[in-house]
Design an enzyme around this catalytic site. Structure first.
Site, mmCIF file in Angstrom:
data_model
loop_
_atom_site.group_PDB
_atom_site.id
_atom_site.type_symbol
_atom_site.label_atom_id
_atom_site.label_comp_id
_atom_site.label_asym_id
_atom_site.label_seq_id
_atom_site.Cartn_x
_atom_site.Cartn_y
_atom_site.Cartn_z
ATOM 1 N N HIS A 82 0.996 -1.619 -0.140
ATOM 2 C CA HIS A 82 -0.486 -0.056 -0.161
ATOM 3 C C HIS A 82 0.838 1.048 -0.005
ATOM 4 O O HIS A 82 1.929 1.067 0.657
ATOM 5 C CB HIS A 82 -0.925 -0.150 1.191
ATOM 6 C CG HIS A 82 -1.810 1.232 1.872
ATOM 7 N ND1 HIS A 82 -2.972 0.989 0.978
ATOM 8 C CD2 HIS A 82 -1.483 2.816 1.847
ATOM 9 C CE1 HIS A 82 -3.613 2.647 0.850
ATOM 10 N NE2 HIS A 82 -2.682 3.225 1.777
ATOM 11 N N ASP A 161 -15.645 1.629 5.999
ATOM 12 C CA ASP A 161 -13.875 2.233 5.645
ATOM 13 C C ASP A 161 -15.476 3.182 4.188
ATOM 14 O O ASP A 161 -14.789 4.357 4.280
ATOM 15 C CB ASP A 161 -13.339 1.653 5.386
ATOM 16 C CG ASP A 161 -12.805 2.736 5.172
ATOM 17 O OD1 ASP A 161 -12.208 4.006 5.949
ATOM 18 O OD2 ASP A 161 -12.198 2.792 3.484
ATOM 19 N N ARG A 168 -16.612 11.322 6.426
ATOM 20 C CA ARG A 168 -14.859 12.296 6.804
ATOM 21 C C ARG A 168 -14.831 13.630 5.885
ATOM 22 O O ARG A 168 -13.603 14.605 6.134
ATOM 23 C CB ARG A 168 -13.638 11.171 6.523
ATOM 24 C CG ARG A 168 -13.711 10.504 8.018
ATOM 25 C CD ARG A 168 -12.770 9.202 8.050
ATOM 26 N NE ARG A 168 -11.335 9.709 7.492
ATOM 27 C CZ ARG A 168 -10.740 9.334 7.733
ATOM 28 N NH1 ARG A 168 -10.481 8.090 7.370
ATOM 29 N NH2 ARG A 168 -9.623 9.759 7.597
ATOM 30 N N SER A 183 -8.654 3.515 8.497
ATOM 31 C CA SER A 183 -9.784 3.547 7.038
ATOM 32 C C SER A 183 -7.527 2.501 6.554
ATOM 33 O O SER A 183 -8.012 1.604 6.084
ATOM 34 C CB SER A 183 -9.163 4.873 6.556
ATOM 35 O OG SER A 183 -9.238 4.609 5.438
ATOM 36 N N LYS A 187 -8.478 -1.894 5.771
ATOM 37 C CA LYS A 187 -9.000 -2.823 4.283
ATOM 38 C C LYS A 187 -7.625 -3.804 4.105
ATOM 39 O O LYS A 187 -8.255 -4.410 3.364
ATOM 40 C CB LYS A 187 -8.354 -1.470 3.218
ATOM 41 C CG LYS A 187 -9.722 -0.381 3.755
ATOM 42 C CD LYS A 187 -9.971 0.628 2.706
ATOM 43 C CE LYS A 187 -9.178 1.524 2.795
ATOM 44 N NZ LYS A 187 -9.387 2.777 2.554
HETATM 45 N N1 URA Z 1 -6.319 6.415 2.299
HETATM 46 C C1 URA Z 1 -7.487 5.702 2.304
HETATM 47 O O1 URA Z 1 -7.674 4.734 2.233
HETATM 48 N N2 URA Z 1 -8.241 6.262 4.385
HETATM 49 C C2 URA Z 1 -7.691 7.576 4.300
HETATM 50 O O2 URA Z 1 -8.378 8.064 5.884
HETATM 51 C C3 URA Z 1 -6.381 8.114 3.782
HETATM 52 C C4 URA Z 1 -5.601 7.751 3.064
#
Ligand code: URA
Length: 422
Positions: A82, A161, A168, A183, A187
């Protein structure tokens, strides 16, 4: 559960019980906690932060809001990756097939871009025929047979999320370290890999402008992953200047292919090797990926990965009908080139979207004809602006005003890899 009382307690600085956090997130996902109440709670969290126990419960509740991918049918070790997002960051496109060419499976669930940094799915969609919509069955079959998949996450993965992020986004609560950490890691944990390499970008083109908050985010994510049984390593990497020479969807795919075939700019190659080697180590291999990149041996895996998702890797990529050159006004060394300004220019040229669901222009973006540290002469072309719509060229050029500086001496080289946390 009295949600109003719970919000007031959090706002006063008290810590919530894990059971309260699970209750409020489950209620919000099911539609039983109103968006205005969740907005207030998010703001209280942004203001007060979260304890380790709260963050762990919050992340666990987000994972439990949906399905977890079961990757146990994949015979190879599985390592996910990621990036927190940057300008010209096409590393996933390169390292997924590169790491897979060493026999380590890479399941990469990716998103779309919003604002100045591009999304991996948007980039790959510039390849004729390619689709990021893959069923769970095909995802597993491709991961096992080819070794790499880059696809959009299904709606059933951490659905809390998706709802929370949308809230958000409109309530000024994106920039909270615990909310970002939970967040991202919810995932990754739901994605099912046994190990994950995180690349947190630091600098003008990144979410995190400086090392201290980036380290705090990295620490929180490594601890969340580890506590959930996912071996997690995080690199902090510089995002002061764009990565490589290409920014924009098809332009970045072309540069990724160049690197996979043994060419490409040194900064991009160096970061790909660093990220891939960490992923190989997480997958139990002690080998280094540098020679494979130099020899172009991972390109065959790229062709299989793209072909498995309907893409034609040999088809020409879209080319912008309108290109404007921006020239240097003085001779000297390019001492800085601001990543965010280049990202904004690319966005204005059509490569990015202003709102979720907007279309992006596949061929739009910025090509850097010089990188920081290179010698240039007055009148040399510094940047090429690419657009599908000629009306966007002025806005792109405007975004680049004061974006670079030219001096007499080269700046001291800034390290690309700033820190590693594990
Ligand atoms: N990327 C994400 O997946 N979530 C966030 O809160 C910020 C960046």
């Amino acid at each position: 559960m009295n949600t109003a009382e719970l919000i007031a307690r959090k706002a006063s600085g008290a810590a919530l019980d894990p059971s309260e956090i699970r209750g409020v997130l489950a209620g919000f996902t099911a539609g039983n906690v109103a968006p205005e109440q969740m907005s207030a709670l998010l703001m209280a969290v942004r203001w007060r932060g979260m304890t380790v126990a709260e963050l762990s419960a919050w992340t666990g509740a987000m994972v439990d809001s949906g399905d977890r991918l079961d990757l146990s049918s994949v015979r190879a070790p599985v390592v996910d990756k990621h990036s927190s997002g940057g300008v010209g960051d096409k590393v996933s496109l390169i390292v997924a097939p590169l790491v897979a060419s060493f026999g380590i499976a890479v399941p990469k669930l990716s998103g779309r871009g919003l604002g100045h940094s591009g999304g991996t799915l948007d980039k790959l969609e510039s390849i004729p025929g390619w689709s990021g919509t893959v069923s769970a069955e095909d995802f597993l079959a491709q991961l096992d047979a080819v070794g790499a998949v880059i696809a959009g996450a299904s709606a059933s993965l951490a659905p809390a999320d998706k709802k929370l992020y949308a809230l958000r986004d409109v309530t000024g609560t994106v920039e909270s370290i615990p909310l970002i950490a939970s967040s991202i890691m919810s995932k990754k944990i739901a994605g099912g890999a046994g190990a994950v390499l995180l690349d947190v970008k630091v600098g003008s083109g990144a979410f995190m402008p400086s090392v201290d908050p980036a380290r705090e985010l990295a620490r929180a994510m490594v601890d969340l992953g580890t506590a959930a049984g996912v071996r997690t390593v995080c690199l902090l990497t510089s995002m002061e200047a764009p990565l490589g020479r290409a920014v924009g969807n098809a332009l970045e795919v072309a540069e990724a292919v160049e690197v996979l075939q043994g060419g490409g700019p040194p900064d991009l190659i160096a970061l790909c090797v660093a990220v891939a080697d960490e992923m190989l180590a997480l997958g139990g291999s002690e080998r280094s990926s540098a020679a494979a990149l130099q020899e172009g041996s991972a390109y065959a895996l790229w062709e299989r990965m793209i072909g498995a998702q309907g893409g034609d890797p040999s088809a020409p990529l879209p080319q912008a009908p309108h290109v404007r050159e921006v020239r240097a006004g003085a001779s000297g060394v390019l001492t800085s080139l601001d990543a965010r300004a280049v990202g904004n220019a690319s966005w204005r040229l059509g490569a990015g979207r202003a709102a979720p669901g907007d279309d992006v222009a596949a061929s739009a973006g910025v090509l850097l004809r010089a990188q920081v540290g290179e010698q240039i002469l007055a009148g040399d072309v510094l940047l090429e602006l690419h657009a599908e719509d000629a009306d966007r060229l002025d806005a792109g050029e405007h975004a680049l005003e004061s974006a670079w500086s030219i001096g007499d001496t080269a700046p001291p080289p800034t390290p690309l890899i700033l820190e590693k946390l594990s």
